[in-house]
Write a protein that holds these residues in place. Structure first.
Motif, PDB file in Angstrom:
ATOM      1  N   THR A 530      34.081  72.547 -35.059  1.00 55.13           N
ATOM      2  CA  THR A 530      33.868  73.713 -34.208  1.00 55.13           C
ATOM      3  C   THR A 530      32.586  74.432 -34.629  1.00 55.13           C
ATOM      4  OG1 THR A 530      36.242  74.030 -33.833  1.00 55.13           O
ATOM      5  CG2 THR A 530      34.803  75.938 -33.452  1.00 55.13           C
ATOM      6  N   THR A 531      31.746  74.762 -33.645  1.00 53.12           N
ATOM      7  CA  THR A 531      30.504  75.495 -33.895  1.00 53.12           C
ATOM      8  C   THR A 531      30.580  76.842 -33.197  1.00 53.12           C
ATOM      9  OG1 THR A 531      29.333  73.365 -33.894  1.00 53.12           O
ATOM     10  CG2 THR A 531      27.988  75.359 -33.828  1.00 53.12           C
ATOM     11  N   ASN A 532      30.309  77.902 -33.937  1.00 51.50           N
ATOM     12  CA  ASN A 532      30.354  79.261 -33.391  1.00 51.50           C
ATOM     13  C   ASN A 532      28.948  79.766 -33.084  1.00 51.50           C
ATOM     14  OD1 ASN A 532      33.250  80.031 -33.590  1.00 51.50           O
ATOM     15  ND2 ASN A 532      32.909  79.527 -35.739  1.00 51.50           N
ATOM     16  N   PHE A 533      28.805  80.374 -31.899  1.00 51.01           N
ATOM     17  CA  PHE A 533      27.528  80.944 -31.473  1.00 51.01           C
ATOM     18  C   PHE A 533      27.746  82.430 -31.166  1.00 51.01           C
ATOM     19  CE2 PHE A 533      27.601  76.485 -30.390  1.00 51.01           C
ATOM     20  CZ  PHE A 533      26.340  76.021 -30.755  1.00 51.01           C
ATOM     21  N   PRO A 534      27.469  83.318 -32.132  1.00 55.36           N
ATOM     22  CA  PRO A 534      27.648  84.747 -31.885  1.00 55.36           C
ATOM     23  C   PRO A 534      26.632  85.288 -30.888  1.00 55.36           C
ATOM     24  CG  PRO A 534      26.819  84.350 -34.110  1.00 55.36           C
ATOM     25  CD  PRO A 534      27.013  83.015 -33.483  1.00 55.36           C
ATOM     26  N   CYS A 535      27.049  86.291 -30.108  1.00 53.89           N
ATOM     27  CA  CYS A 535      26.137  86.895 -29.139  1.00 53.89           C
ATOM     28  C   CYS A 535      26.151  88.414 -29.283  1.00 53.89           C
ATOM     29  CB  CYS A 535      26.516  86.468 -27.714  1.00 53.89           C
ATOM     30  SG  CYS A 535      25.425  87.140 -26.439  1.00 53.89           S
ATOM     31  N   GLY A 536      27.193  89.077 -28.748  1.00 47.95           N
ATOM     32  CA  GLY A 536      27.293  90.524 -28.856  1.00 47.95           C
ATOM     33  C   GLY A 536      26.252  91.271 -28.045  1.00 47.95           C
ATOM     34  N   LYS A 537      25.760  90.647 -26.955  1.00 47.29           N
ATOM     35  CA  LYS A 537      24.725  91.286 -26.131  1.00 47.29           C
ATOM     36  C   LYS A 537      25.118  91.241 -24.651  1.00 47.29           C
ATOM     37  CE  LYS A 537      20.812  90.391 -29.201  1.00 47.29           C
ATOM     38  NZ  LYS A 537      19.456  89.792 -29.316  1.00 47.29           N
ATOM     39  N   TRP A 538      24.512  92.174 -23.904  1.00 42.54           N
ATOM     40  CA  TRP A 538      24.718  92.225 -22.456  1.00 42.54           C
ATOM     41  C   TRP A 538      23.841  91.198 -21.749  1.00 42.54           C
ATOM     42  CZ3 TRP A 538      28.348  94.971 -19.857  1.00 42.54           C
ATOM     43  CH2 TRP A 538      28.983  96.005 -20.546  1.00 42.54           C
ATOM     44  N   LEU A 539      24.386  90.605 -20.703  1.00 42.91           N
ATOM     45  CA  LEU A 539      23.618  89.828 -19.734  1.00 42.91           C
ATOM     46  C   LEU A 539      23.681  90.644 -18.453  1.00 42.91           C
ATOM     47  CD1 LEU A 539      24.684  87.693 -21.896  1.00 42.91           C
ATOM     48  CD2 LEU A 539      24.320  85.981 -20.115  1.00 42.91           C
ATOM     49  N   ASP A 540      22.735  91.555 -18.295  1.00 37.67           N
ATOM     50  CA  ASP A 540      22.835  92.576 -17.261  1.00 37.67           C
ATOM     51  C   ASP A 540      21.435  93.101 -16.943  1.00 37.67           C
ATOM     52  OD1 ASP A 540      23.392  94.766 -15.640  1.00 37.67           O
ATOM     53  OD2 ASP A 540      25.119  95.393 -16.839  1.00 37.67           O
ATOM     54  N   LYS A 541      21.078  93.076 -15.675  1.00 36.04           N
ATOM     55  CA  LYS A 541      19.759  93.575 -15.269  1.00 36.04           C
ATOM     56  C   LYS A 541      19.599  95.069 -15.522  1.00 36.04           C
ATOM     57  CE  LYS A 541      18.680  90.181 -11.654  1.00 36.04           C
ATOM     58  NZ  LYS A 541      18.415  89.982 -10.211  1.00 36.04           N
ATOM     59  N   GLU A 542      20.717  95.783 -15.618  1.00 37.80           N
ATOM     60  CA  GLU A 542      20.676  97.231 -15.747  1.00 37.80           C
ATOM     61  C   GLU A 542      20.885  97.725 -17.169  1.00 37.80           C
ATOM     62  OE1 GLU A 542      19.831  98.838 -13.064  1.00 37.80           O
ATOM     63  OE2 GLU A 542      19.933  97.008 -11.842  1.00 37.80           O
ATOM     64  N   LYS A 543      21.140  96.829 -18.109  1.00 40.76           N
ATOM     65  CA  LYS A 543      21.434  97.260 -19.473  1.00 40.76           C
ATOM     66  C   LYS A 543      20.611  96.469 -20.490  1.00 40.76           C
ATOM     67  CE  LYS A 543      26.171  98.786 -18.566  1.00 40.76           C
ATOM     68  NZ  LYS A 543      27.600  98.599 -18.862  1.00 40.76           N
ATOM     69  N   GLY A 544      20.414  97.091 -21.663  1.00 42.98           N
ATOM     70  CA  GLY A 544      19.688  96.411 -22.733  1.00 42.98           C
ATOM     71  C   GLY A 544      18.295  96.032 -22.301  1.00 42.98           C
ATOM     72  N   ASP A 545      17.920  94.759 -22.525  1.00 46.43           N
ATOM     73  CA  ASP A 545      16.579  94.291 -22.165  1.00 46.43           C
ATOM     74  C   ASP A 545      16.503  93.726 -20.754  1.00 46.43           C
ATOM     75  OD1 ASP A 545      18.004  91.982 -22.516  1.00 46.43           O
ATOM     76  OD2 ASP A 545      16.890  91.297 -24.280  1.00 46.43           O
ATOM     77  N   GLY A 546      17.602  93.804 -20.011  1.00 45.01           N
ATOM     78  CA  GLY A 546      17.587  93.389 -18.604  1.00 45.01           C
ATOM     79  C   GLY A 546      17.733  91.902 -18.367  1.00 45.01           C
ATOM     80  N   LEU A 547      17.922  91.111 -19.417  1.00 46.94           N
ATOM     81  CA  LEU A 547      18.050  89.657 -19.256  1.00 46.94           C
ATOM     82  C   LEU A 547      19.456  89.274 -18.782  1.00 46.94           C
ATOM     83  CD1 LEU A 547      16.194  88.338 -22.448  1.00 46.94           C
ATOM     84  CD2 LEU A 547      15.310  88.487 -20.112  1.00 46.94           C
ATOM     85  N   THR A 548      19.523  88.250 -17.959  1.00 44.08           N
ATOM     86  CA  THR A 548      20.819  87.731 -17.501  1.00 44.08           C
ATOM     87  C   THR A 548      21.107  86.361 -18.115  1.00 44.08           C
ATOM     88  OG1 THR A 548      19.790  86.782 -15.525  1.00 44.08           O
ATOM     89  CG2 THR A 548      20.701  89.008 -15.336  1.00 44.08           C
ATOM     90  N   TRP A 549      20.399  86.042 -19.189  1.00 46.44           N
ATOM     91  CA  TRP A 549      20.633  84.801 -19.928  1.00 46.44           C
ATOM     92  C   TRP A 549      20.430  85.064 -21.414  1.00 46.44           C
ATOM     93  CZ3 TRP A 549      16.645  83.161 -22.986  1.00 46.44           C
ATOM     94  CH2 TRP A 549      15.374  83.669 -22.695  1.00 46.44           C
ATOM     95  N   ARG A 550      21.041  84.230 -22.237  1.00 44.21           N
ATOM     96  CA  ARG A 550      20.860  84.305 -23.685  1.00 44.21           C
ATOM     97  C   ARG A 550      20.838  82.899 -24.267  1.00 44.21           C
ATOM     98  NH1 ARG A 550      19.067  89.359 -24.800  1.00 44.21           N
ATOM     99  NH2 ARG A 550      20.245  90.827 -23.518  1.00 44.21           N
ATOM    100  N   GLU A 551      19.948  82.693 -25.236  1.00 43.79           N
ATOM    101  CA  GLU A 551      19.994  81.481 -26.046  1.00 43.79           C
ATOM    102  C   GLU A 551      20.623  81.851 -27.378  1.00 43.79           C
ATOM    103  OE1 GLU A 551      16.166  79.573 -26.269  1.00 43.79           O
ATOM    104  OE2 GLU A 551      16.493  78.567 -24.343  1.00 43.79           O
ATOM    105  N   LEU A 552      21.718  81.178 -27.721  1.00 41.92           N
ATOM    106  CA  LEU A 552      22.503  81.508 -28.902  1.00 41.92           C
ATOM    107  C   LEU A 552      22.418  80.380 -29.918  1.00 41.92           C
ATOM    108  CD1 LEU A 552      25.711  82.789 -27.050  1.00 41.92           C
ATOM    109  CD2 LEU A 552      23.620  84.071 -27.612  1.00 41.92           C
ATOM    110  N   PHE A 553      22.377  80.744 -31.189  1.00 40.81           N
ATOM    111  CA  PHE A 553      22.239  79.768 -32.264  1.00 40.81           C
ATOM    112  C   PHE A 553      23.455  79.823 -33.189  1.00 40.81           C
ATOM    113  CE2 PHE A 553      18.113  80.829 -30.632  1.00 40.81           C
ATOM    114  CZ  PHE A 553      17.490  79.590 -30.523  1.00 40.81           C
ATOM    115  N   PRO A 554      23.782  78.707 -33.844  1.00 42.56           N
ATOM    116  CA  PRO A 554      24.995  78.676 -34.662  1.00 42.56           C
ATOM    117  C   PRO A 554      24.946  79.673 -35.804  1.00 42.56           C
ATOM    118  CG  PRO A 554      24.119  76.460 -34.335  1.00 42.56           C
ATOM    119  CD  PRO A 554      23.083  77.417 -33.860  1.00 42.56           C
ATOM    120  N   ARG A 555      26.112  80.203 -36.132  1.00 42.24           N
ATOM    121  CA  ARG A 555      26.236  81.074 -37.300  1.00 42.24           C
ATOM    122  C   ARG A 555      26.171  80.209 -38.543  1.00 42.24           C
ATOM    123  NH1 ARG A 555      31.269  83.581 -36.651  1.00 42.24           N
ATOM    124  NH2 ARG A 555      30.349  85.451 -35.750  1.00 42.24           N
ATOM    125  N   ASN A 556      25.338  80.593 -39.519  1.00 40.77           N
ATOM    126  CA  ASN A 556      25.187  79.829 -40.755  1.00 40.77           C
ATOM    127  C   ASN A 556      26.461  79.886 -41.593  1.00 40.77           C
ATOM    128  OD1 ASN A 556      22.528  79.196 -40.159  1.00 40.77           O
ATOM    129  ND2 ASN A 556      21.743  81.061 -41.118  1.00 40.77           N
TER     130      ASN A 556
END
Length: 556
Positions: A530-556
């Protein structure tokens, strides 16, 4: 001492317009030991009327060791004007030598057409120069090609790294009830030198395509030959009166290589049949002969240090610690007639042995030639710089960066263990590992107010062996991605190897499209990993940086 090389502007009106940089550390010999290499990229716009453009320009580089992923050439002011040479400093993954570039425009802007002469790339580490020549329009109305996308072969020291070919694709629809489809079908071919990009299967030898028990033939001229093929990705858009499709097989013929590759399917691509998937990845049936044999040959290459006291007149032994077990002891013999392990020397040995699988570590020892304890002298060492082991059946290479002094010892059990620092897996090995695997995907939505989404969600998984392609995450009669929920999906994908990243995105549709992703968990059902990819971010045009996509990397 650590050296960090920049060679680029930190200015909004110079270079690529960035005001911050991330640098890779270079070792003493200026060899990049990070994941990326700095390139000087020069884009030459043609010196003809209306050649300049305001359109968005994107590219992907393909090399012997993978691809760069999508990158953009920012307009940023007066770039890409008539007769102009625009220079960028860009960080690009270490995939050299480069093979080809896929470049395209988005066709937008006040001046969407563009005449590109060539692109010149200089590796700032090796100083190697690669040229990609086009000399035509990216346009739907001007030029010979009438296209917004093209692939250019790399030219290095006057040698063209890839040749153009014609791919003839034969698609056989199965002979079962309801097998034919009215949907639009698409294909990507993958091989040694990357992929073809998306090929729409539009014009065939038959006007009514993909009918039950029929063979459709499609020709794609002026495509760069990918070398030996390993897989295809085929899918349809689920449109038409009867979109469900049962595919028997796909054959791909490369005219320049004079070879035919078979991709067997015998599965539905239908929402209401089988597992409901509209996309299939098919491994090349030609590669079934690449079975891992019980015995193989190994080449052991040793590099003795260039230090004054590095060499030895005695013998050396090596033992492999592999995934399938431990090897026998390989004795690297020295002799007065053929001296080995001289200062700065490279020596090569070859042995037959059982196949130990992937090599994680080696045991290196230093022993007297005559085998006598009395021959052992204090303070006698062999200084080894590096050892490279090649498994000759599949040509996988394992690099062991030693930089170690191996003391002379009478006991064979007295050795130094050195872990593998780098593996170069051959194409044949990667092709053999492409078997269908079910991946369990769990997406956890955040628990704050408004965290859920009504949008359509897409996921792409990236691994050592490539990527999954964009997969729609849908389930019948379920309200997915609600606040605090954990939604589970099962995707059948050709083995991706060690997972590197995921890209999660949505189409911003629906009453409440904004989405807070807590994390993504992916389990390989074949290995249980099992590989975990933490995010904790909004995918929202109206919130945060406005992105609707995220590239996530494995937790070390």
């Amino acid at each position: 001492m650590y050296t960090f090389v920049c060679k680029c502007w930190l200015a909004r009106d110079m270079g690529d317009g960035l005001t911050s940089r991330v640098f890779n550390v270079l070792d003493a010999d200026s060899v990049n030991i990070g994941l990326k290499i700095l390139y000087e990229v020069t884009v030459v716009t043609g010196d003809i009327s209306y050649a300049g453009t305001d359109t968005g320009i994107f590219f992907i580089l393909f090399g012997s060791n993978g691809c760069s992923g999508e990158m953009q050439l920012d307009k940023n002011g007066d770039r890409f004007e008539i007769g102009q040479r625009d220079t960028f400093i860009m960080e690009i993954p270490d995939i050299a030598p480069l093979r080809k570039m896929r470049i395209w425009t988005d066709g937008e802007g006040c001046r969407p057409d563009w005449f590109l002469e060539e692109i010149i790339m200089k590796n700032l580490t090796t100083q190697e120069v690669t040229t990609f020549t086009y000399n035509d329009w990216f346009s739907k109305q001007w030029g010979d090609k009438l296209t917004l996308e093209w692939e250019m072969p790399a030219m290095i020291d006057g040698e063209q790294m890839m040749d153009y070919t014609t791919y003839t694709v034969q698609v056989k629809t199965s002979d079962i009830g309801g097998a034919g489809t009215d949907a639009n079908v698409f294909l990507i071919i993958f091989g040694e030198n990357g992929d073809t990009g998306t090929l729409p299967l539009k014009v065939s030898n038959r006007s009514n395509k993909f009918e039950r028990d029929k063979l459709d033939v499609f020709d794609f001229p002026d495509v760069l030959s990918l070398g030996d093929l390993c897989k295809v990705r085929v899918w349809h858009d689920n449109k038409g009166i009867a979109p469900g499709w049962h595919l028997e097989y796909i054959d791909v013929e490369d005219s320049i290589m004079d070879k035919i590759y078979r991709f067997q399917c015998d599965r539905w691509l239908a929402k209401k049949e089988d597992d409901g998937q509209l996309l299939r990845e098919l491994a090349c049936a030609n590669n079934d002969i690449l079975e891992l044999k019980e015995r193989t040959s190994y080449e052991i290459l040793t590099i003795t240090s260039d230090r004054e006291d590095a060499e030895t007149k005695e013998n050396v032994f090596v033992i492999f610690e592999g995934k399938k077990g431990r090897s026998k002891e390989f004795l690297l013999e020295n002799s007065s007639k053929k001296r080995r392990f001289l200062r700065g020397a490279t020596d090569v040995f070859e042995f037959s042995s059982k196949n130990v699988g992937d090599i994680a570590a080696i045991c290196v020892g230093h022993c007297p030639k005559d085998g006598k304890k009395s021959s052992v002298k204090a303070d006698v060492y062999w200084h080894v710089e590096e050892i490279v082991v090649t498994e000759m059946e599949l040509n996988n290479k394992y690099f062991f960066r030693c930089n170690a002094k191996i003391p002379l010892r009478a006991k064979k059990g007295d050795h130094k263990v050195i872990e593998c620092a780098k593996v170069i897996e051959s194409f044949a090995s990667k092709a053999r590992s492409l078997v269908p695997v079910k991946y369990e995907v769990i997406i956890v939505t955040g628990s704050v107010k408004g965290a859920g989404t009504d949008a359509n969600v897409l996921l792409t998984i990236y691994g050592m062996n490539g990527d999954s392609g964009k997969r729609a995450l849908k389930q019948k009669y379920r309200n997915l991605f609600e606040r605090g929920s954990a939604d589970r999906f099962y995707l059948e994908i050709l083995e991706l190897g060690e997972l590197r990243k995921v890209r999660v995105e949505h189409d911003s549709k629906g009453f409440s499209p904004g989405w807070l992703v807590e994390r993504v968990e992916i389990t390989n059902s074949a290995t249980g990993v099992t590989t975990n990819f933490p995010c904790g971010k909004w995918l929202d045009k109206e919130k945060g940086d406005g992105l609707t996509w995220r590239e996530l990397f494995p937790r070390n």
